[in-house]
Design an enzyme around this catalytic site. Structure first.
Site, PDB file in Angstrom:
ATOM      1  N   HIS A 224     -26.998   9.296 -43.743  1.00 24.98           N
ATOM      2  CA  HIS A 224     -26.641   9.250 -42.327  1.00 24.98           C
ATOM      3  C   HIS A 224     -26.086   7.874 -42.003  1.00 24.98           C
ATOM      4  CE1 HIS A 224     -27.054   9.516 -37.941  1.00 24.98           C
ATOM      5  NE2 HIS A 224     -27.079  10.825 -38.121  1.00 24.98           N
TER       6      HIS A 224
ATOM      7  N   ASP B 238     -29.756  18.193 -40.878  1.00 21.79           N
ATOM      8  CA  ASP B 238     -29.115  19.421 -41.361  1.00 21.79           C
ATOM      9  C   ASP B 238     -29.740  19.986 -42.633  1.00 21.79           C
ATOM     10  OD1 ASP B 238     -27.136  19.593 -39.365  1.00 21.79           O
ATOM     11  OD2 ASP B 238     -26.008  17.995 -40.331  1.00 21.79           O
TER      12      ASP B 238
HETATM   13  N1  CMC Z   1     -24.913  12.311 -51.686  1.00 23.95           N
HETATM   14  C1  CMC Z   1     -24.623  11.401 -52.643  1.00 23.95           C
HETATM   15  N2  CMC Z   1     -24.215  10.153 -52.392  1.00 23.95           N
HETATM   16  C2  CMC Z   1     -24.084   9.789 -51.105  1.00 23.95           C
HETATM   17  C3  CMC Z   1     -24.375  10.684 -50.038  1.00 23.95           C
HETATM   18  C4  CMC Z   1     -24.814  11.964 -50.381  1.00 23.95           C
HETATM   19  N3  CMC Z   1     -25.105  12.850 -49.434  1.00 23.95           N
HETATM   20  N4  CMC Z   1     -24.164  10.063 -48.865  1.00 23.95           N
HETATM   21  C5  CMC Z   1     -23.755   8.817 -49.162  1.00 23.95           C
HETATM   22  N5  CMC Z   1     -23.704   8.652 -50.508  1.00 23.95           N
HETATM   23  C6  CMC Z   1     -23.391   7.401 -51.221  1.00 23.95           C
HETATM   24  C7  CMC Z   1     -21.912   7.106 -51.170  1.00 23.95           C
HETATM   25  O1  CMC Z   1     -21.268   7.645 -52.302  1.00 23.95           O
HETATM   26  C8  CMC Z   1     -21.902   5.606 -51.146  1.00 23.95           C
HETATM   27  O2  CMC Z   1     -22.173   5.132 -52.453  1.00 23.95           O
HETATM   28  P1  CMC Z   1     -21.391   3.819 -53.036  1.00 23.95           P
HETATM   29  O3  CMC Z   1     -21.691   2.714 -52.065  1.00 23.95           O
HETATM   30  O4  CMC Z   1     -21.950   3.619 -54.406  1.00 23.95           O
HETATM   31  O5  CMC Z   1     -19.935   4.197 -53.043  1.00 23.95           O
HETATM   32  C9  CMC Z   1     -23.119   5.242 -50.304  1.00 23.95           C
HETATM   33  O6  CMC Z   1     -24.011   6.352 -50.498  1.00 23.95           O
HETATM   34  C10 CMC Z   1     -22.812   5.045 -48.803  1.00 23.95           C
HETATM   35  O7  CMC Z   1     -22.136   6.224 -48.325  1.00 23.95           O
HETATM   36  P2  CMC Z   1     -21.036   6.252 -47.161  1.00 23.95           P
HETATM   37  O8  CMC Z   1     -20.202   7.455 -47.343  1.00 23.95           O
HETATM   38  O9  CMC Z   1     -20.342   4.908 -47.112  1.00 23.95           O
HETATM   39  O10 CMC Z   1     -21.962   6.365 -45.873  1.00 23.95           O
HETATM   40  P3  CMC Z   1     -21.473   6.754 -44.387  1.00 23.95           P
HETATM   41  O11 CMC Z   1     -22.421   6.135 -43.458  1.00 23.95           O
HETATM   42  O12 CMC Z   1     -20.031   6.505 -44.194  1.00 23.95           O
HETATM   43  O13 CMC Z   1     -21.648   8.360 -44.409  1.00 23.95           O
HETATM   44  C11 CMC Z   1     -22.529  10.546 -44.205  1.00 23.95           C
HETATM   45  C12 CMC Z   1     -22.677   9.051 -43.836  1.00 23.95           C
HETATM   46  C13 CMC Z   1     -23.560  11.345 -43.397  1.00 23.95           C
HETATM   47  C14 CMC Z   1     -21.121  11.044 -43.836  1.00 23.95           C
HETATM   48  C15 CMC Z   1     -22.779  10.714 -45.720  1.00 23.95           C
HETATM   49  O14 CMC Z   1     -24.085  10.259 -46.053  1.00 23.95           O
HETATM   50  C16 CMC Z   1     -22.558  12.147 -46.194  1.00 23.95           C
HETATM   51  O15 CMC Z   1     -21.445  12.527 -46.519  1.00 23.95           O
HETATM   52  N6  CMC Z   1     -23.660  13.000 -46.249  1.00 23.95           N
HETATM   53  C17 CMC Z   1     -23.523  14.375 -46.610  1.00 23.95           C
HETATM   54  C18 CMC Z   1     -23.005  15.187 -45.381  1.00 23.95           C
HETATM   55  C19 CMC Z   1     -24.063  15.373 -44.317  1.00 23.95           C
HETATM   56  O16 CMC Z   1     -25.204  15.715 -44.610  1.00 23.95           O
HETATM   57  N7  CMC Z   1     -23.698  15.156 -43.030  1.00 23.95           N
HETATM   58  C20 CMC Z   1     -24.603  15.351 -41.888  1.00 23.95           C
HETATM   59  C21 CMC Z   1     -24.822  14.113 -41.092  1.00 23.95           C
HETATM   60  S1  CMC Z   1     -26.156  14.278 -39.876  1.00 23.95           S
HETATM   61  C22 CMC Z   1     -25.624  15.401 -38.622  1.00 23.95           C
HETATM   62  C23 CMC Z   1     -24.331  15.124 -37.905  1.00 23.95           C
HETATM   63  O17 CMC Z   1     -23.968  13.970 -37.637  1.00 23.95           O
HETATM   64  O18 CMC Z   1     -23.613  16.087 -37.539  1.00 23.95           O
END
Ligand code: CMC
Length: 392
Positions: free
Chosen positions: A270, A327
């Site tokens: 998140h 989720d």
């Molecule tokens: N599985 C594996 N690796 C992950 C995941 C995951 N779900 N989420 C983040 N990472 C890794 C990512 O690869 C990165 O690693 P590195 O620094 O080595 O490249 C690190 O963790 C940071 O990730 P980010 O993408 O920079 O983080 P962000 O804050 O931009 O993204 C997020 C947040 C929610 C989009 C992301 O965690 C994600 O894609 N999660 C899966 C989708 C999901 O469950 N979304 C629901 C969010 S909650 C409800 C809503 O808002 O609607």
């Protein structure tokens, strides 16, 4: 004027002041108007939370009764409105129909164009809360080619929504535990401060667009898979682990970790929570008890719990502070209740509506509000002379 700073995604820019919702993502705290989400999920309900978010205080019993009566008076949908929903193809995405239906509401209630009028705001609030569950239920019934039953407000808000949506699967399946579980999920989704959809609602409203047209923009934003669509993706992932990995959770987690497939652990991570999402903890407990109440012990729940267990002890997830988000477990509950996956995001929209309304009203009544008009960093060409088409 002055120095313009570039902040893609508004990572570090506060666009408003707000007294509605407080989040501390490092600790895992979520409060509506100061009340911890854990207490509200256990003791309150969706309509009371709607009142709290909008007005800032918990209602007295008589204020709550009056508010409920006003909302429930508006759950009926006009015949023309049912025709609007029926005019879409059966396989139309539910979010497209819901956004269109909400955009159509001001056509039926033109008084809402009179913004900056307290009485009209109050009317628009109860109309919106009243109509949405019926719209969502009818959209599902249309997709299934089923009749749209009239609202029966005397059943209560959440119970009647479940009845209208899932008419055929009534009876013992929808005992009080299931109604209470749905209510709890709606409370957990009710607001989340300046998320993508809420900030869109504020932006649109800052031009003095009316409440219905502003929240319709929020519904559109929520339809995106990076926002409201993740609950659907979790279910497909769990099915994939069951069907294509023989339920072998460790192999799947290793695949996510080696990053070649590009697969993420959906429902994990998140932008704000760098600790356990407090909503996920509550949903996890509810999943267990609802599945039990429905007599639908789901093997996907076992896979989900095992996935969580493995991830929470794995350095890849621990070092990146990736925890289950709201989720991760919700889809399992919706599915056990009888909702198809295409309805998971509409259920999120139903839950989030009180937050959108509260954010819109707070923005409208804040004297420091200005029309949203971000600056930009221009990267195009400098001045150059027009070249006649024959000379290009
Ligand atoms: N599985 C594996 N690796 C992950 C995941 C995951 N779900 N989420 C983040 N990472 C890794 C990512 O690869 C990165 O690693 P590195 O620094 O080595 O490249 C690190 O963790 C940071 O990730 P980010 O993408 O920079 O983080 P962000 O804050 O931009 O993204 C997020 C947040 C929610 C989009 C992301 O965690 C994600 O894609 N999660 C899966 C989708 C999901 O469950 N979304 C629901 C969010 S909650 C409800 C809503 O808002 O609607």
């Amino acid at each position: 004027t002055g120095v313009v700073t570039y902040d893609p995604g508004f990572m570090n820019t506060a666009a408003c002041q707000s007294a509605i919702t407080y989040i501390d993502g490092d600790v895992g705290i979520l409060r509506y108007r100061g009340y911890p989400i854990e207490q509200l999920a256990e003791k309150s309900n969706y309509l009371e939370v709607s009142y709290l978010l909008g007005r800032g205080e918990l209602p007295t019993r008589s204020a709550l009764n009056a508010f409920e009566t006003r909302v429930l008076r508006h759950t009926h949908l006009h015949e023309d409105f049912r025709r609007l929903i029926s005019s879409f193809p059966r396989n139309a995405h539910p979010m497209a129909i819901i956004a269109s239906a909400v955009s159509a509401l001001p056509g039926f209630y033109p008084e809402v164009f009179d913004v900056k009028n307290e009485e009209v705001e109050e009317l628009a609030t109860v109309l919106m809360l009243g109509k949405l569950p019926t719209i969502v239920a009818y959209v599902l019934r249309h997709a299934r080619g089923q009749r749209m039953p009239d609202a029966e407000p005397e059943n209560g808000y959440v119970a009647d929504f479940l009845r209208m949506a899932l008419h055929e699967v009534r009876g013992p399946e929808f005992g009080p535990e299931v109604v209470a579980a749905m209510d709890k999920l709606l409370v957990l989704h009710a607001d989340h401060e300046q998320n993508c959809s809420a900030s869109v609602v504020r932006n649109v409203g800052s031009a003095h667009a009316n409440l219905f047209l502003s929240v319709a923009a929020g519904i559109n934003a929520l339809s995106g898979p990076l926002h409201g669509g993740a609950n659907e993706a979790v279910l497909s992932m769990l099915e994939d682990v069951r069907d294509n990995h023989g339920g072998d959770v460790a192999t799947f987690v290793n695949q996510v970790k080696d990053r070649k497939s590009g697969a993420r652990l959906m429902g994990f991570g998140h932008r704000v929570y760098k600790n356990y999402d407090p909503r996920a903890a509550i949903v996890k407990q509810a999943a267990d008890s609802v599945l039990e109440a429905l007599g639908k012990r789901d093997e996907l729940l076992d896979i989900a719990m095992e996935l969580e267990e493995v991830a929470l002890h794995d350095d890849y997830f621990v070092s990146r502070k990736l925890y289950p988000n709201v989720d991760f477990y919700t889809g399992l509950i919706y599915r056990a209740m009888g909702f198809p996956t295409s309805m998971f995001t509409p259920l999120f929209a139903l839950g989030r509506m009180p937050g959108w309304i509260a954010q819109w009203r707070e923005m409208m009544n804040d004297p420091s509000t200005k029309i949203a008009r971000p600056r930009q960093v221009y990267t195009g060409p400098g001045e150059r002379d027009y070249v006649d088409v024959a000379d290009r």
